[in-house]
Design a protein around this motif. Structure first.
Motif, mmCIF file in Angstrom:
data_model
loop_
_atom_site.group_PDB
_atom_site.id
_atom_site.type_symbol
_atom_site.label_atom_id
_atom_site.label_comp_id
_atom_site.label_asym_id
_atom_site.label_seq_id
_atom_site.Cartn_x
_atom_site.Cartn_y
_atom_site.Cartn_z
ATOM 1 N N MET A 1 3.096 -6.176 -5.428
ATOM 2 C CA MET A 1 2.411 -5.219 -6.292
ATOM 3 C C MET A 1 2.184 -3.917 -5.531
ATOM 4 S SD MET A 1 -0.347 -7.460 -8.418
ATOM 5 C CE MET A 1 0.180 -8.858 -9.417
ATOM 6 N N GLN A 2 2.778 -2.847 -6.018
ATOM 7 C CA GLN A 2 2.605 -1.539 -5.399
ATOM 8 C C GLN A 2 1.309 -0.913 -5.902
ATOM 9 O OE1 GLN A 2 7.206 -0.215 -4.565
ATOM 10 N NE2 GLN A 2 6.218 0.673 -6.339
ATOM 11 N N THR A 3 0.459 -0.477 -4.964
ATOM 12 C CA THR A 3 -0.840 0.070 -5.339
ATOM 13 C C THR A 3 -1.269 1.132 -4.341
ATOM 14 O OG1 THR A 3 -3.173 -0.470 -5.687
ATOM 15 C CG2 THR A 3 -1.992 -1.797 -4.074
ATOM 16 N N ARG A 4 -2.116 2.032 -4.795
ATOM 17 C CA ARG A 4 -2.756 3.002 -3.902
ATOM 18 C C ARG A 4 -4.227 2.654 -3.693
ATOM 19 N NH1 ARG A 4 1.022 5.509 -6.852
ATOM 20 N NH2 ARG A 4 2.476 6.915 -5.776
ATOM 21 N N ASN A 5 -4.636 1.526 -4.236
ATOM 22 C CA ASN A 5 -6.039 1.130 -4.141
ATOM 23 C C ASN A 5 -6.122 -0.367 -3.842
ATOM 24 O OD1 ASN A 5 -8.802 1.236 -4.236
ATOM 25 N ND2 ASN A 5 -8.931 1.308 -6.471
ATOM 26 N N ASP B 1 0.858 -1.190 0.000
ATOM 27 C CA ASP B 1 0.000 0.000 0.000
ATOM 28 C C ASP B 1 0.895 1.242 0.000
ATOM 29 O OD1 ASP B 1 -1.802 2.033 0.380
ATOM 30 O OD2 ASP B 1 -2.939 0.998 1.948
ATOM 31 N N LEU B 2 0.975 1.911 -1.145
ATOM 32 C CA LEU B 2 1.871 3.073 -1.279
ATOM 33 C C LEU B 2 1.400 4.269 -0.452
ATOM 34 C CD1 LEU B 2 2.772 2.967 -5.076
ATOM 35 C CD2 LEU B 2 4.190 2.289 -3.133
ATOM 36 N N ARG B 3 0.215 4.213 0.069
ATOM 37 C CA ARG B 3 -0.225 5.305 0.933
ATOM 38 C C ARG B 3 0.499 5.255 2.274
ATOM 39 N NH1 ARG B 3 -6.501 3.987 0.840
ATOM 40 N NH2 ARG B 3 -5.513 1.997 1.424
ATOM 41 N N ASN B 4 0.962 4.057 2.647
ATOM 42 C CA ASN B 4 1.630 3.884 3.935
ATOM 43 C C ASN B 4 3.099 3.501 3.798
ATOM 44 O OD1 ASN B 4 -0.955 4.204 5.124
ATOM 45 N ND2 ASN B 4 -1.383 2.030 4.763
ATOM 46 N N ASP B 5 3.457 2.914 2.680
ATOM 47 C CA ASP B 5 4.816 2.382 2.488
ATOM 48 C C ASP B 5 5.464 3.113 1.322
ATOM 49 O OD1 ASP B 5 7.104 0.902 2.295
ATOM 50 O OD2 ASP B 5 6.128 -1.044 2.239
ATOM 51 N N ARG B 6 5.979 4.297 1.587
ATOM 52 C CA ARG B 6 6.571 5.128 0.533
ATOM 53 C C ARG B 6 8.022 5.428 0.845
ATOM 54 N NH1 ARG B 6 2.485 10.096 -0.161
ATOM 55 N NH2 ARG B 6 2.816 10.147 2.093
#
Length: 729
Positions: free
Chosen positions: A599-603, A393-398
């Motif tokens: 898989m990197q995703t924001r959704n 989850d790229l919202r938390n893991d950036r």
């Protein structure tokens, strides 16, 4: 034109309708000095030149005898097989394409009808040279086996210069013999290497071999998870066709897939098949075309255009990766090779196999409802197991600003590399950055010919349009606000991912695989071989690395942007996203070592993402099926697109309004538009689209013909019809 007598294959012996491979709707009348048969290839005068044509049927009879020009059969009287002629007619009728344009695809190698020229080779003669040097002796020893060889072949095998060989020719120690222009294609041996199949593979192979033996039409969907051995399984059906002396056509969606495929074919059959694709030279095309027509080429592996080859006795058609959008021909005669492969097989009276780990929804529904035989391979072959799929989850893991590889993905890469294993990073974006804009005023750099962003290719120091090919350098100042050096790259492409990767792992052997960085299929195949030989540790690629490849040491796949393409605004966007991500995930863990897919995703809650991590393809497909059924979308309804284009934008928009106003009212038919196309400007032309949606029972071609025949449109507006569209650009 009077319909030809297809049963007898004969037409009037003095007059005949000859179809030319040009944008023509009908055959032209010609006289012939011999009885004509449908499919016969002739030289037909057309204005000041002579064209190759094909006898298509009876003459229409509207031209007086003195005005008729004479068509002459070619030497050897070659002819297209009746099945291919019927196929050309069917494709033209279904796609609303002029028959002459479709015929042109069946006559791709005009040189194939020219007389074959002999090659000069040499064998050992009775003469002896006055001085027998060691080099000359090596040549004579090489020629002692009686095989005829050319001068370069003798020189290479004997490790001498061509001058040494020519000296032996001059003294009669080597004598010339005439050989055919081309070496014969070696015949595949169906028993060369018998594979060990598991229970599911053996059952599927048995069904397909039975269909080949029966010599009747039928469709099988070979539906197997990635790495389940679909290729080895359908090879058994191909072997059965070869045993029966029949020909096999295997379609692949990408030329880049052929290198490993050809190696696997040779391992199974002892020789490589004939190839047919755009990368062949004219001489190679001529050789393959002739061999297919004569029946000498028993197995042909090719791109979608191979469907139009003149097979003498077609016994099996296989469409690998049948879901691939690359099978759709978008220019000229617009057709879908998967669908037309089914038609070609039906006309030829032979079975067709559609193979995929992620079938198209159309094929999936046909299999579920019993229209197609559904052959399932539910597990990977041998010791391999399906990879574990995790979402990041790229919202938390950036990572840091301006980076695109999350800390979790970087850590997994480090672990994989340290273990001596291989990894793949996937991003379906070519170049360095998809968008370049001015930080001062927000101006975006777009193509001067298209309504598309220019893509930065930093390795080449160019901005490129991926639609028309226009390219330019990066301007020093913004053309809108004239600020100097204010342009910035937005978003990642594979080149930018490579740059970030090298900063993090400077010692690791890494390569990019995309159509921009590879000079063609040959370079792509070199990269694949390097990966196989473990000369590359990490491969960064676009969709050309997502399917068909088998790398035993590849254990980690990282998807840089899993959300890319999930909202393209057309009914197949989610299906295509799932298929692509599922296929790229399937590259991991195909041998003994387990695989991991990140898989990197924001959704992460999206249905596509949830189906991927749950490995529940069928649940996702069933959900998509219900949506299509409710909306009467394919395969539960029919679609056709009408695309208008021209350099005069006002004329194009006016034509769109005229078409909308003249659309015939009909039950179960809806017409949407006109509206600007997704790319409203493409290659300098304004584009408008209309979409026709009908119930499945409606004859959409008849509706379109009636509609377009009644509409009077400006001559400077081009009209293209796309029946069963797969994209909406």
């Amino acid at each position: 034109m009077t319909a030809p007598d297809l049963k007898s294959g004969k037409t009037d012996c003095c007059r005949a309708g000859v179809l030319l491979p040009l944008p023509l709707a009908d055959a032209y009348d010609y006289k012939l000095s011999v009885p004509a048969r449908r499919g016969q290839i002739v030289a037909a005068p057309l204005g000041p030149r002579t064209s190759i044509g094909v006898v298509w049927g009876d003459a229409a009879g509207g031209v007086a005898e003195p005005r008729l020009k004479q068509a002459v059969p070619l030497d050897g009287e070659p002819a297209l097989p009746p099945g291919l002629c019927d196929f050309v007619d069917w494709v033209a009728q279904y796609t609303l394409t002029l028959p002459g344009m479709v015929l042109a695809m069946a006559l791709r190698s005009r040189q194939a009808f020219e007389p074959e020229s002999a090659r000069v080779a040499y064998i050992k003669g009775d003469g002896l040279p006055k001085k027998l040097t060691p080099a000359r002796q090596r040549v004579l020893d090489t020629a002692a086996d009686g095989l005829a060889r050319s001068v370069p072949q003798l020189a290479e095998e004997a490790n001498v210069t061509p001058a040494v060989v020519r000296g032996l020719i001059d003294c009669g120690a080597l004598i010339p013999v005439d050989l055919p222009e081309f070496d014969p294609f070696p015949r595949p041996d169906p028993d060369f290497s018998q594979p060990v199949l598991d229970t599911e593979q053996d059952l599927a192979a048995h069904v397909m071999k039975g269909a080949v033996k029966a010599k009747r039409f039928g469709v099988s969907l070979l539906d197997g998870v990635t790495g389940s051995g679909k290729t080895e399984t359908y090879f058994e059906a191909a072997a059965e066709a070869v045993r029966l002396g029949r020909q096999v056509l295997i379609l692949l969606p990408e030329i880049a897939l052929t290198v490993q495929f050809l190696d696997r074919f040779a391992a199974r059959f002892g020789v490589r098949p004939a190839e047919w694709h755009s990368d062949l030279s004219q001489r190679e095309r001529r050789r393959v075309y002739r061999a297919v027509m004569s029946g000498e080429a028993r197995v042909v592996v090719g791109a979608r255009s191979a469907l139009f080859l003149p097979f003498k006795d077609l016994g099996l058609v296989i469409v690998d990766e049948e879901h691939e959008q690359a099978y759709k021909q978008e220019d000229g005669a617009i057709y879908h090779a998967r669908d037309m492969a089914v038609v070609r097989a039906r006309i030829e009276g032979c079975p067709v196999v559609l193979a995929s780990a992620t079938p198209s929804l159309e094929s999936y529904v046909n299999a579920k409802t019993g229209r197609y035989a559904h052959l399932r391979l539910t597990s990977r072959h041998g010791a391999a197991v399906l990879p574990e799929v995790r979402l990041i989850d790229l919202r938390n893991d950036r990572g840091d600003p301006g980076t695109f590889l999350s800390p979790t993905l970087r850590g997994a890469l480090a672990t994989t590399i340290e273990a001596g294993e291989q990894a793949m990073l996937f991003l379906n974006r070519r170049g360095y950055a998809p968008l370049t804009l001015c930080e001062s005023c927000g101006h975006k750099l777009v193509c001067r010919n298209c309504s598309a962003w220019l893509v930065e290719h930093r390795y080449r120091k160019r901005l490129v349009c991926h639609h028309c090919g226009y390219e330019t350098g990066l301007p020093t100042e913004c053309p809108e606000c004239h600020t100097q050096g204010a342009f910035t790259a937005c978003g990642p492409g594979v080149e930018r991912v490579m740059e970030e990767f090298k900063l993090a792992f400077p010692e690791v052997r890494v390569a990019i695989a995309s159509s921009d960085t590879m000079g063609g299929p040959a370079e792509m195949q070199l990269a694949i071989r390097a990966m196989m030989k473990r000369e590359i540790d990490v491969l960064i690629g676009t969709q050309i690395v997502a399917k068909g490849h088998h790398f035993p040491q590849l254990t980690l796949v990282g998807v840089v942007d899993a959300d890319l393409g999930g909202s393209d605004g057309d009914l197949r966007a989610r299906e295509r996203t799932f298929q692509l991500l599922h296929q790229v995930a399937g590259r991991a863990g195909r041998a003994e070592k387990p695989g991991l897919v990140l898989m990197q995703t924001r959704n992460p809650k999206d249905a596509v993402m949830q189906a991927l991590i749950a490995s529940d393809r069928d649940a996702f497909y069933d959900q998509e099926t219900k949506y299509r059924e409710v909306t009467h979308a394919p395969p539960f309804g029919r679609l056709a697109a009408i695309i208008l284009s021209g350099h005069d934008g006002d004329a194009v928009r006016s034509a769109g309004r005229i078409l909308a106003q003249t659309a015939p009212a009909a039950r179960a038919v809806k017409v949407w538009g006109p509206t600007p196309a997704f790319y409203s400007l493409l290659r300098g032309q304004t584009r408008e689209r209309l979409l026709v949606q009908t119930e499945k029972s409606v004859d959409i071609q008849a509706y379109l013909r009636t509609w377009l025949a009644a509409a009077t449109l400006p001559k400077n507006v081009r009209v293209v019809v796309d029946v069963d569209p797969v994209s909406f650009f």
